[in-house]
Design a protein around this motif. Structure first.
Motif, PDB file in Angstrom:
ATOM      1  N   SER A  38      12.026  -5.714  -1.359  1.00 42.86           N
ATOM      2  CA  SER A  38      12.781  -4.633  -0.735  1.00 42.86           C
ATOM      3  C   SER A  38      14.274  -4.936  -0.696  1.00 42.86           C
ATOM      4  N   GLN A  39      14.621  -6.186  -0.422  1.00 44.79           N
ATOM      5  CA  GLN A  39      16.020  -6.586  -0.306  1.00 44.79           C
ATOM      6  C   GLN A  39      16.682  -6.862  -1.654  1.00 44.79           C
ATOM      7  N   GLY A  40      15.905  -6.822  -2.735  1.00 43.44           N
ATOM      8  CA  GLY A  40      16.474  -7.099  -4.046  1.00 43.44           C
ATOM      9  C   GLY A  40      16.610  -8.568  -4.353  1.00 43.44           C
ATOM     10  N   ARG A  41      15.961  -9.418  -3.551  1.00 43.48           N
ATOM     11  CA  ARG A  41      15.990 -10.856  -3.861  1.00 43.48           C
ATOM     12  C   ARG A  41      15.060 -11.191  -5.014  1.00 43.48           C
ATOM     13  N   VAL A  42      14.069 -10.350  -5.244  1.00 43.34           N
ATOM     14  CA  VAL A  42      13.274 -10.398  -6.474  1.00 43.34           C
ATOM     15  C   VAL A  42      13.211  -8.966  -7.002  1.00 43.34           C
ATOM     16  N   ASP A  43      12.981  -8.838  -8.299  1.00 40.90           N
ATOM     17  CA  ASP A  43      12.976  -7.523  -8.932  1.00 40.90           C
ATOM     18  C   ASP A  43      11.581  -6.923  -9.062  1.00 40.90           C
ATOM     19  N   ALA A  44      10.552  -7.762  -9.131  1.00 38.21           N
ATOM     20  CA  ALA A  44       9.217  -7.222  -9.367  1.00 38.21           C
ATOM     21  C   ALA A  44       8.132  -8.158  -8.875  1.00 38.21           C
ATOM     22  N   ILE A  45       7.041  -7.561  -8.404  1.00 38.96           N
ATOM     23  CA  ILE A  45       5.769  -8.231  -8.137  1.00 38.96           C
ATOM     24  C   ILE A  45       4.786  -7.682  -9.163  1.00 38.96           C
ATOM     25  N   LEU A  46       4.155  -8.553  -9.925  1.00 40.50           N
ATOM     26  CA  LEU A  46       3.309  -8.094 -11.027  1.00 40.50           C
ATOM     27  C   LEU A  46       1.822  -8.049 -10.691  1.00 40.50           C
ATOM     28  N   GLU A  99       8.281   4.912   3.594  1.00 35.85           N
ATOM     29  CA  GLU A  99       9.277   5.135   4.641  1.00 35.85           C
ATOM     30  C   GLU A  99      10.691   4.748   4.217  1.00 35.85           C
ATOM     31  N   LYS A 100      10.878   3.551   3.696  1.00 32.26           N
ATOM     32  CA  LYS A 100      12.221   3.081   3.355  1.00 32.26           C
ATOM     33  C   LYS A 100      12.659   3.457   1.951  1.00 32.26           C
ATOM     34  N   GLY A 101      11.713   3.620   1.034  1.00 24.11           N
ATOM     35  CA  GLY A 101      12.066   3.965  -0.332  1.00 24.11           C
ATOM     36  C   GLY A 101      12.771   2.862  -1.091  1.00 24.11           C
ATOM     37  N   THR A 102      12.605   1.615  -0.642  1.00 15.74           N
ATOM     38  CA  THR A 102      13.287   0.488  -1.293  1.00 15.74           C
ATOM     39  C   THR A 102      12.432  -0.166  -2.376  1.00 15.74           C
ATOM     40  N   ILE A 103      11.172   0.233  -2.457  1.00 15.78           N
ATOM     41  CA  ILE A 103      10.248  -0.301  -3.464  1.00 15.78           C
ATOM     42  C   ILE A 103       9.559   0.879  -4.138  1.00 15.78           C
ATOM     43  N   GLU A 104       9.342   0.746  -5.454  1.00 15.82           N
ATOM     44  CA  GLU A 104       8.630   1.779  -6.194  1.00 15.82           C
ATOM     45  C   GLU A 104       7.398   1.186  -6.866  1.00 15.82           C
ATOM     46  N   PRO A 105       6.296   1.950  -6.929  1.00 18.69           N
ATOM     47  CA  PRO A 105       5.126   1.493  -7.687  1.00 18.69           C
ATOM     48  C   PRO A 105       5.502   1.303  -9.156  1.00 18.69           C
ATOM     49  N   GLY A 106       4.940   0.265  -9.749  1.00 23.25           N
ATOM     50  CA  GLY A 106       5.211  -0.014 -11.157  1.00 23.25           C
ATOM     51  C   GLY A 106       4.020   0.223 -12.054  1.00 23.25           C
ATOM     52  N   VAL A 123     -13.998  -6.160  11.317  1.00 19.90           N
ATOM     53  CA  VAL A 123     -14.533  -6.059   9.956  1.00 19.90           C
ATOM     54  C   VAL A 123     -15.950  -6.629   9.893  1.00 19.90           C
ATOM     55  N   ALA A 124     -16.855  -5.848   9.313  1.00 18.02           N
ATOM     56  CA  ALA A 124     -18.232  -6.316   9.129  1.00 18.02           C
ATOM     57  C   ALA A 124     -18.771  -5.776   7.811  1.00 18.02           C
ATOM     58  N   CYS A 125     -17.899  -5.696   6.808  1.00 23.46           N
ATOM     59  CA  CYS A 125     -18.305  -5.137   5.518  1.00 23.46           C
ATOM     60  C   CYS A 125     -17.713  -5.971   4.389  1.00 23.46           C
ATOM     61  N   ALA A 126     -18.190  -5.705   3.185  1.00 28.39           N
ATOM     62  CA  ALA A 126     -17.736  -6.423   1.998  1.00 28.39           C
ATOM     63  C   ALA A 126     -16.287  -6.078   1.684  1.00 28.39           C
ATOM     64  N   TYR A 127     -15.692  -6.880   0.829  1.00 24.59           N
ATOM     65  CA  TYR A 127     -14.349  -6.594   0.334  1.00 24.59           C
ATOM     66  C   TYR A 127     -14.421  -5.506  -0.745  1.00 24.59           C
ATOM     67  N   PRO A 128     -13.365  -4.711  -0.873  1.00 24.25           N
ATOM     68  CA  PRO A 128     -13.392  -3.647  -1.890  1.00 24.25           C
ATOM     69  C   PRO A 128     -13.107  -4.192  -3.282  1.00 24.25           C
ATOM     70  N   HIS A 129     -13.341  -3.375  -4.284  1.00 20.72           N
ATOM     71  CA  HIS A 129     -12.858  -3.628  -5.636  1.00 20.72           C
ATOM     72  C   HIS A 129     -11.497  -2.957  -5.737  1.00 20.72           C
ATOM     73  N   THR A 130     -10.485  -3.728  -6.085  1.00 20.25           N
ATOM     74  CA  THR A 130      -9.100  -3.270  -5.995  1.00 20.25           C
ATOM     75  C   THR A 130      -8.420  -3.261  -7.355  1.00 20.25           C
ATOM     76  N   PRO A 131      -8.048  -2.091  -7.875  1.00 21.76           N
ATOM     77  CA  PRO A 131      -7.231  -2.078  -9.085  1.00 21.76           C
ATOM     78  C   PRO A 131      -5.873  -2.709  -8.767  1.00 21.76           C
ATOM     79  N   LEU A 132      -5.551  -3.809  -9.424  1.00 19.04           N
ATOM     80  CA  LEU A 132      -4.329  -4.543  -9.119  1.00 19.04           C
ATOM     81  C   LEU A 132      -3.120  -3.783  -9.652  1.00 19.04           C
ATOM     82  N   ARG A 133      -2.039  -3.792  -8.865  1.00 21.91           N
ATOM     83  CA  ARG A 133      -0.874  -2.979  -9.204  1.00 21.91           C
ATOM     84  C   ARG A 133       0.411  -3.798  -9.207  1.00 21.91           C
ATOM     85  N   LYS A 134       1.420  -3.218  -9.839  1.00 17.17           N
ATOM     86  CA  LYS A 134       2.759  -3.816  -9.905  1.00 17.17           C
ATOM     87  C   LYS A 134       3.697  -3.006  -9.019  1.00 17.17           C
ATOM     88  N   PHE A 135       4.706  -3.678  -8.460  1.00 14.50           N
ATOM     89  CA  PHE A 135       5.723  -3.007  -7.667  1.00 14.50           C
ATOM     90  C   PHE A 135       7.098  -3.533  -8.062  1.00 14.50           C
TER      91      PHE A 135
END
Length: 312
Positions: A80-88, A103-110, A240-252
């Motif tokens: 958000s602060q621009g100290r890094v450009d991307a999370i892959l 809310e802040k609009g400082t990060i965009e989905p990649g 929590v009393a349930c399994a973990y979800p299957h998560t499509p991994l995303r970039k930001f």
């Protein structure tokens, strides 16, 4: 990770690796310069993403790439602060996404990485074949004595990685009424070492683990079925009393970088590959002991039709 979060595992890639807890990269969000700073998490699958992205940015597009190792949740603030450009590789942080994207609009989905992540509880397949009922969580207490260790305090041991990983395991053990103790190995590397030692001695173990992960190639594991995941069943961390979800991994991406990052931002948005491709690079780094750059170079030379589609 978020499911998992980061602890040091392997040397991070790039020509200016840094520890985010001590300093920010001077190259992140550097306007007008051909530099890119990538957040790199400790688990080797995430390192594989960064290794290949870095190699292509440097060798195909002429950028300097700097990498910063930072825990998974603090990485959002750094982005958000621009100290890094991307999370892959993000495993799903709806609270962070709401704050910084909505809310802040400082990060965009990649975009999506192309890999689907899943966390679960696993036992070695050699033990599941002898005791097939262990793959149902309701039968775990029958085996608690066999899964006891000096660290688990008279209960069965559920081996986790790092306390900084986003994990529901303590709540799951309590809410499902299981006679188990969560024991943290400390990092992915330490957990792998422990699992390999158990497997070498053909001992039973129960472990928090995740896919994709190259270790399944060497130590086949079978998942224990937890109560089925349903949307919202993990919304209250204490209940929590349930399994973990299957998560499509995303970039930001940092929002300024997403708009003004030119060819570098375009390549990172376009980057998408399969679980098998990620595991191929991860295996070279973690098991064959190639440096991230060597592993990336080897993969790039053999997979031109895949990565050329990512180029702007």
């Amino acid at each position: 990770m978020a499911l998992a979060s980061a602890v040091a595992l392997l040397a991070v890639t790039g020509c200016g690796a840094a520890d985010m807890t001590q300093q920010a990269s001077p190259y992140a969000n550097a306007e007008g310069s051909k530099t890119v700073t990538l957040s790199v998490q400790s688990w080797v699958g995430a390192q594989a993403n960064v290794a290949v992205a870095s190699y292509l940015l440097e060798h195909e597009l002429g950028y300097r790439v700097d990498t910063v190792q930072v825990d998974e949740v603090p990485a959002w603030d750094a982005l958000s602060q621009g100290r890094v450009d991307a999370i892959l590789e993000d495993w799903g942080h709806p609270d962070q996404e709401q704050r910084y994207v909505e809310e802040k609009g400082t990060i965009e989905p990649g975009g999506r990485l192309g890999v689907t992540g899943h966390i679960g509880w696993f036992v070695p397949t050699y033990f599941a074949e002898r005791h097939p009922d262990i793959t149902d969580w309701r039968n775990l207490d029958r085996y608690a004595d066999q899964l006891r260790t000096p660290e688990s305090g008279g209960k069965g041991q559920l081996l986790d990685g790092s306390p900084s990983y986003v994990t529901n395991d303590k709540a799951l053990v309590a809410n499902l009424g299981l006679d188990y103790q969560v024991v943290f190995a400390g990092s992915e590397a330490a957990q792998i070492t422990q699992i390999k030692q158990f497997a070498k001695e053909k001992k039973p173990f129960l472990s928090y683990w995740y896919k994709p992960q190259w270790l399944f190639e060497q130590v086949p594991m079978t998942e224990v079925k937890l109560p089925a995941y349903k949307e919202g069943c993990d919304s209250d961390p204490e209940k929590v009393a349930c399994a973990y979800p299957h998560t499509p991994l995303r970039k930001f991406l940092n929002a300024d970088f997403a708009r003004n990052g030119g060819d570098a931002a375009a390549l990172l948005k376009n980057l998408t590959w399969t679980t098998e491709q990620q595991n191929e690079v991860a295996l070279m780094i973690a098991d064959q002991k190639l440096s991230p750059e060597e592993a990336a170079g080897k993969w790039v030379r053999a997979n031109g039709p895949t990565w050329r589609k990512w180029l702007p």
